[in-house]
Design a protein around this motif. Structure first.
Motif, PDB file in Angstrom:
ATOM      1  N   ALA A 164     -85.285  14.287  -1.191  1.00 39.76           N
ATOM      2  CA  ALA A 164     -85.429  12.984  -1.850  1.00 39.76           C
ATOM      3  C   ALA A 164     -86.701  12.281  -1.408  1.00 39.76           C
ATOM      4  O   ALA A 164     -87.425  11.691  -2.228  1.00 39.76           O
ATOM      5  N   ALA A 165     -87.000  12.352  -0.108  1.00 40.05           N
ATOM      6  CA  ALA A 165     -88.227  11.734   0.398  1.00 40.05           C
ATOM      7  C   ALA A 165     -89.460  12.401  -0.204  1.00 40.05           C
ATOM      8  O   ALA A 165     -90.433  11.726  -0.591  1.00 40.05           O
ATOM      9  N   ALA A 166     -89.423  13.733  -0.304  1.00 36.27           N
ATOM     10  CA  ALA A 166     -90.563  14.463  -0.883  1.00 36.27           C
ATOM     11  C   ALA A 166     -90.747  14.105  -2.350  1.00 36.27           C
ATOM     12  O   ALA A 166     -91.876  13.970  -2.829  1.00 36.27           O
ATOM     13  N   TRP A 167     -89.649  13.966  -3.066  1.00 35.79           N
ATOM     14  CA  TRP A 167     -89.726  13.595  -4.475  1.00 35.79           C
ATOM     15  C   TRP A 167     -90.309  12.195  -4.647  1.00 35.79           C
ATOM     16  O   TRP A 167     -91.119  11.954  -5.549  1.00 35.79           O
ATOM     17  N   ALA A 168     -89.930  11.277  -3.754  1.00 35.71           N
ATOM     18  CA  ALA A 168     -90.341   9.883  -3.911  1.00 35.71           C
ATOM     19  C   ALA A 168     -91.723   9.597  -3.332  1.00 35.71           C
ATOM     20  O   ALA A 168     -92.400   8.662  -3.792  1.00 35.71           O
ATOM     21  N   LEU A 169     -92.152  10.386  -2.357  1.00 39.17           N
ATOM     22  CA  LEU A 169     -93.327  10.001  -1.574  1.00 39.17           C
ATOM     23  C   LEU A 169     -94.500  10.965  -1.699  1.00 39.17           C
ATOM     24  O   LEU A 169     -95.458  10.870  -0.945  1.00 39.17           O
ATOM     25  N   ALA A 170     -94.455  11.868  -2.642  1.00 31.91           N
ATOM     26  CA  ALA A 170     -95.508  12.879  -2.759  1.00 31.91           C
ATOM     27  C   ALA A 170     -96.740  12.394  -3.508  1.00 31.91           C
ATOM     28  O   ALA A 170     -97.683  13.159  -3.700  1.00 31.91           O
ATOM     29  N   ALA A 171     -96.760  11.121  -3.917  1.00 34.33           N
ATOM     30  CA  ALA A 171     -97.900  10.630  -4.702  1.00 34.33           C
ATOM     31  C   ALA A 171     -99.211  10.779  -3.945  1.00 34.33           C
ATOM     32  O   ALA A 171    -100.252  11.096  -4.528  1.00 34.33           O
ATOM     33  N   GLY A 172     -99.173  10.554  -2.628  1.00 32.42           N
ATOM     34  CA  GLY A 172    -100.398  10.679  -1.843  1.00 32.42           C
ATOM     35  C   GLY A 172    -100.932  12.093  -1.836  1.00 32.42           C
ATOM     36  O   GLY A 172    -102.128  12.328  -1.994  1.00 32.42           O
TER      37      GLY A 172
END
Length: 433
Positions: free
Chosen positions: A370-378
């Protein structure tokens, strides 16, 4: 040219073939080597689950404690023989780096373009992660959490960051070492191996463990160089029997080093500092990978597996950087629940502890996903036009390495996290035109 697309650590589909004699060899086919991507995704998943298994929390009279659940156990050392995937990670990094660099050169790109792309892909997600860690530590301290517990949380967060620095260094040297590989493939890998051997001999002879940290460069660079042999097809020119003998020979030497007491049989312990044991592991893993690669390629084309590979590949650094904050948050929430409800937490390695591990590991995997899905923008953000200056991109690499070194040497605190973010921002600004 879309540099973000071309320069991220991804691979192109390169079927096993005769080796290319130089950088300007046969043109690379379009697409991806999904078998290699499968290996990399597997390595990332293993690292997350291993760290989740090691993450322990207990509540005593003095309050909650974050502990290494594997420390001093009988089951952990044999497990490390199966889950020590870092050598394989760097071999795959050499494969992907070599292919990406060749592909970029064929499109008219330069070494500076390659390095700028690597700095952007590795350090941009680190800015957000380390910045969030510094903010989290500040909130814990402000909320009345003991200084010792805050320090422990910072230490646990910073432990896996060695990989960021080592991988940045290795990838920064891909252009130079790729050229050395083209000129003298055996000479270049043997030279790096010899340097790693000298460091380990000096470390063992003098008893000075600090000397061994020089192998943060030589061990990982040697393994990256093995990836070049895999990428250019040279390994495929060897018959299967030769490759199998090389892999089994490396395993035999590794077992001998354990029996002679040269290296710890705990392969995770050999990470700090890196030892020649990891080189032997890497040789064995590379031999095995070269033998089973066609099977892995077929397996990787199955729809569900292909979708999972695509998810992980696009978020590799985000997953790696954020999985430890996820585990720390889980440990903290577990401790709070135990203190509020009086629930007794099982002792690590007890029967009750093992019974709860499937739920713990599943939760860690789900939250990290879930964290990877939400925070991969960078990590997926488009890179701006890069500088054309070798001097500026070299400064960027050094600033990035300095930021990681600060966190590893001084520990992760509010101050060091802020300073490291500042150094990473400087690095990212230096790669821009």
């Amino acid at each position: 040219m879309n540099l973000t697309k071309d320069l991220i650590p991804q691979t192109t589909r390169v079927q096993p073939s005769r080796h290319h004699g130089h950088l300007g060899g046969a043109p690379l086919a379009a697409g991806r080597d999904t078998g290699i991507d499968l290996v990399r995704a597997f390595c990332v998943v293993v690292v997350v689950l291993l760290h989740a298994l090691m993450a322990g929390v207990t509540v005593g009279g003095a309050g909650p404690e974050f502990v290494n659940a594997a420390e001093g156990t009988a089951w952990f050392t044999p497990l490390t023989w199966a889950v020590q995937v870092m050598p394989l990670f760097f071999v795959v990094g050499g494969f992907t780096g070599s292919i990406a660099f060749r592909r970029l050169r064929e499109r008219g790109g330069t070494s500076v373009d390659f390095l700028a792309g690597r700095v952007h892909r590795l350090l941009l997600p680190a800015v957000f992660t380390i910045g969030a860690a510094g903010l989290g530590l500040a909130m814990l301290a402000d909320g009345g959490v003991s200084a010792e517990l805050v320090q422990t949380a910072g230490f646990r967060f910073g432990q896996p960051l060695w990989f960021l620095g080592a991988f940045l260094l290795c990838q920064a040297l891909v252009p130079a070492l790729s050229a050395a590989h083209d000129r003298a493939p055996l000479g270049s890998v043997l030279g790096l191996t010899a340097a790693a051997v000298v460091v380990d001999v000096l470390r063992i002879a003098t008893g000075l463990e600090g000397i061994g940290f020089l192998n943060l460069a030589f061990v990982w660079l040697t393994l990256q160089q093995l990836g070049f042999f895999l990428a250019d097809g040279r390994l495929d020119t060897l018959d299967r029997r030769t490759r199998a003998i090389a892999g089994l020979g490396a395993v035999a030497l590794l077992a001998g080093s354990f029996l002679m007491g040269l290296f710890s049989p705990d392969l995770i312990e050999n990470l700090n500092p890196p030892t020649l044991a990891l080189l032997l592991v890497g040789v064995a893993q590379t031999a095995l990978l070269s033998l089973v690669r066609p099977t892995l390629t077929r397996l990787s084309t199955r729809p569900r597996i292909e979708a999972a590979i695509g998810f992980v590949t696009a978020r590799t650094m985000t997953i790696y950087l954020w999985h430890m904050p996820v585990l720390l948050a889980m440990a903290g929430a577990t401790a709070l629940l135990a203190m509020d409800t009086g629930l007794a937490l099982p002792e690590p390695s007890s029967a009750a502890w093992w019974l709860t591990r499937p739920l713990w590991l599943g939760t860690a995997a789900a939250l990290t996903t879930a964290a990877a899905w939400a925070l991969a923008a960078g990590e997926q953000r488009r890179m701006p036009p890069p500088t054309t200056s070798v001097f500026r991109v070299a400064q960027a690499v050094l600033a990035g390495l300095a930021g990681v070194a600060l966190l590893l040497v001084a520990g992760t605190t509010v101050f060091t996290a802020t300073a490291a973010v500042g150094l990473f921002v400087v690095a990212l600004r230096r790669i821009r035109r």
